[in-house]
Design an enzyme around this catalytic site. Structure first.
Site, PDB file in Angstrom:
ATOM      1  N   SER A 603      -1.966   5.095  -8.178  1.00  0.00           N
ATOM      2  CA  SER A 603      -1.193   6.191  -8.751  1.00  0.00           C
ATOM      3  C   SER A 603       0.284   5.825  -8.728  1.00  0.00           C
ATOM      4  CB  SER A 603      -1.402   7.479  -7.963  1.00  0.00           C
ATOM      5  OG  SER A 603      -0.529   8.502  -8.382  1.00  0.00           O
ATOM      6  N   TYR A 616      -1.703  13.032  -0.243  1.00  0.00           N
ATOM      7  CA  TYR A 616      -2.147  12.271  -1.407  1.00  0.00           C
ATOM      8  C   TYR A 616      -1.266  11.045  -1.624  1.00  0.00           C
ATOM      9  CZ  TYR A 616      -3.422  11.327  -6.293  1.00  0.00           C
ATOM     10  OH  TYR A 616      -3.836  10.736  -7.464  1.00  0.00           O
TER      11      TYR A 616
END
Length: 726
Positions: A603, A616
């Site tokens: 990501s 996250y």
């Protein structure tokens, strides 16, 4: 007795309601009959045999009625035959070719002359079997390869048995390579035996016919039924099949464990020339043969029917059970009981494949195949092809087959089972005989066969590759798996949601066919589940080449709102999941020995520090650094490890469930509905990122252009300056 009840060994499938709707459409009835025959594998194998009809049609040049033959064209399968798969030829022109035929030494030149006989210019190219149908006068003809008939055709005294069994109503033509001359031999047999209902081709197959599609269909069923009943009656008198069982099979679960452990190793050996895909079967007919006393006598003899050995090679590689495994337990000596364990392979916890033995076994097979080529080749023979085996037999476990793609590997297994059936039947009634090696070579390296191979489409960039993409039932994972399948890869679909997974499997089968996809439930946080997934990949495809760690969740909360349970869940799925799946996959890749690719879907958040994202973001950072660590470690194994960094992939993604969208909207002070536009506007390219964009990035890593790239990151975020690598 009703018609269907008359047949015990074949299936009567004719439906008058369907046939009557076709009326006088002889070509439609040919296709209907062909599809019924092809639906029963006891009548013919996939892609084997051909069917035809002759009927009157208007000549487009003269407007006059003329006799035309429609026959299955080159390639194809009668079970799925359509009009587009037929060749249509003027019967008179085809038969007139006899006037210029120069003899069997020049018969191959006749194939090009078929083009001068074409009636429908849009039809399929005629096959080598075209004259076999054309020179016979019957309106409907079936040429099939039923196991029961070939068993008689391949028996030592098959001609005598055919005469006795059918009382002279079935003719006999000795083995001859298919072609123009064999067509003339069939007509000669008919002329010398008027009134016969069919012809047996030595070591090859069966011709039957009728004046209507139905009469041909019934005639074919009756002849094959008679052959099968004769064999069954003799089997009961013969004694133990294949000389009886020499050893017992492992229990089913243990067979799968052994096969899954061995398949990647065998795949590595079989891929020394071309990357192969595998297939495994422990069909009862296979086990009966490979566990028998007669295995060592019959297997090296090879197959008889050309359709069989063109797909299986002339003979299989038989592995010796006693040499196959190395005991790796800490015991210093073997007791007699332990030797029995090794012999029967029942101790699955302490054995690994004996690579020294396999080196020798494969080396010996390659040498034998090379000698076969050098001994039998002609001055104009094509170059030697891949000398590795297609069929590998392991007593007690089953049969492995390897080919350029899954369908070809599966079909090779089906054809070898046909060959086993033929050997079983021939041994029951007489003695099995195979084709002489020179005759087999003349088929395998036939210049016409080589020309057919050269016309085949160029393989796609991922042909022969197997990909396991975690979380591939939807969103980014499904898009990646679909992109790989489009490029020729076999894919192992998986998900933790069974219903979602089943929907994806049906979608892939509809789009790509049944051979390109397998599926397994996978919980990436569970080591047993991951090992089972790779075991499935090994059993269904022989191993794995590409792993994409895509499965994930997302939780967007501030550090004070974040719970420990949420933190652990993020790290379990994203970090531990990537570790577990990669570890299991690396073991498979190392067994194969030709490297592979691991791609981690990370990501932009692995680099960018944003609000409400400690769990996250830090987990993604851990995934990113694990990518670099694995790349550094696995380089010597030629396993490339790279990452793709998406951002804001909203479409069909699970990460937007569970409050993530609300959390991100809250962090940015906007409404959830405004997120897509917000994400697009903050990028340099002002683009919304779709799952297909991530799939394209993954393909860029594995498609062949970046084979010397590892430890790298590819950002697919529309351009987020804070996510640039510095």
């Amino acid at each position: 007795m009703s018609l269907p009840d008359r047949f015990k060994h074949v299936s009567y499938l004719w439906d008058n309601t369907v046939a009557e709707k076709l009326g006088d459409d002889e070509v439609g009835l040919l296709i209907y009959r062909s599809n019924l025959l092809g639906a029963d594998l006891r009548l013919t194998n996939y892609g084997g045999g051909n069917t035809s009809c002759k009927a009157m049609a208007k000549d487009p040049l003269t407007g006059q009625e003329t006799e035309v033959m429609w026959v299955k064209g080159s390639g194809g399968d009668i079970g799925t035959l359509k009009r587009s798969g037929l060749a249509a030829l003027y019967v008179a022109r085809l038969r007139s070719l006899k006037n210029i035929y120069r003899g069997i030494e020049q018969e191959d030149e006749m194939v090009e002359l078929f083009n001068h006989c074409i009636f429908d210019l849009a039809s399929k190219a005629p096959s080598i079997d075209t004259p076999l149908h054309g020179f016979l006068p019957f309106k409907h003809i079936d040429h099939l390869h039923p196991d029961a008939a070939i068993a008689i055709a391949a028996a030592k005294d098959g001609k005598r048995i055919t005469q006795e069994m059918f009382g002279g109503t079935i003719g006999w033509v000795d083995w001859q390579r298919p072609g123009f001359d064999l067509g003339l031999k069939l007509r000669q047999c008919l002329d010398e035996n008027p009134g016969i209902r069919g012809i047996m081709l030595g070591s090859h197959g069966l011709f039957t016919w009728g004046d209507t599609a139905y009469e041909s269909y019934i005639n074919t069923l009756e002849v094959v039924e008679t052959c099968a009943a004769y064999i069954e009656a003799n089997l009961s008198k013969k004694g133990p099949v294949f000389g009886g069982q020499k050893m017992a099979s492992l229990p089913a679960d243990e067979r799968r464990i052994q096969a899954a452990a061995l398949a990647p190793v065998l795949r590595g050996y079989c891929s020394s020339h071309t990357r192969m895909v595998g297939h495994f079967t422990d069909d009862p007919r296979v086990l009966e043969f490979i566990n028998s006393h007669d295995l060592q006598r019959l297997a090296p003899m090879g197959t008889s029917c050309p359709d069989h050995f063109l797909r299986t090679k002339i003979s299989p590689l038989v592995l010796q059970v006693s040499d196959m495994w190395c005991l790796t337990s800490s015991k210093t000596s073997e007791t007699p009981a332990e030797k029995d364990v090794r012999h029967h392979m029942s101790d699955t916890t302490c054995q690994t494949p004996n690579l020294a033995y396999l080196d020798g076994a494969f080396g010996s097979y390659r040498a034998i195949y090379t000698d076969y080529y050098n001994t039998c080749k002609h001055p104009d023979s094509p170059a030697i092809r891949d000398p590795n085996p297609v069929v590998i037999l392991l007593p007690g476990v089953g049969m492995f087959t390897f080919a350029k793609d899954k369908q070809t590997a599966r079909v090779a297994a089906e054809f070898y089972i046909n060959a086993i059936n033929v050997m079983r039947g021939a041994e029951a009634i007489s003695e099995y005989t195979s084709l002489p090696r020179q005759e087999a070579f003349n088929i395998e390296y036939w210049l016409l066969e080589e020309a057919k191979l050269q016309r085949m489409p160029k393989p796609k960039s991922l042909s022969g590759r197997v990909a396991l993409v975690t979380g591939s039932a939807g969103g980014i994972g499904k898009a990646i798996a679909k992109r790989f399948a489009e490029e020729g890869a076999c894919v192992v679909l998986n998900d933790i949601n069974e219903e979602r997974l089943q929907g994806a499997v049906e979608e892939f089968k509809k789009s790509f066919g049944r051979d390109i996809v397998t599926s397994v439930l996978l919980n990436v946080t569970d080591e047993t589940s991951a090992n089972a997934a790779f075991q499935q990949a090994a059993l269904d495809f022989g191993g794995v080449d590409i792993i994409v760690n895509n499965a994930g969740i997302s939780i967007s909360k501030s550090i004070t709102e974040h719970t420990l349970e949420e933190w652990d869940r993020l790290y379990d799925i994203l970090v531990k999941g990537q570790f577990i799946v990669s570890k299991a996959g690396v073991e498979i890749m190392r067994r194969q020995g030709f490297g592979g690719d691991i791609i981690n879907i990370v990501s932009k958040n692995a680099v960018v520090a944003g609000p409400n994202n400690p769990g996250y973001g830090s987990a993604k950072a851990a995934q990113a650094h694990m990518t670099r660590l694995m790349a550094a470690e696995l380089g010597p194994d030629r396993i490339r490890v790279n990452m793709v960094n998406p951002d804001a992939v909203i479409a069909d993604s699970n990460i937007w469930a569970g409050g993530w969208a609300e959390g991100r909207a809250k962090a940015y002070g906007i409404m959830v509905a405004e997120l897509p536009a917000y994400y697009a506007k903050r990028t340099l390219l002002n683009e919304i990122i779709l799952p297909e964009d991530i799939a394209n990035a993954c393909f860029a890593f594995v498609g062949g252009l970046l084979n010397k790239s590892t430890g790298n990151a590819l950002n697919v975020d529309g351009g987020v300056a804070m996510g640039f690598y510095r």
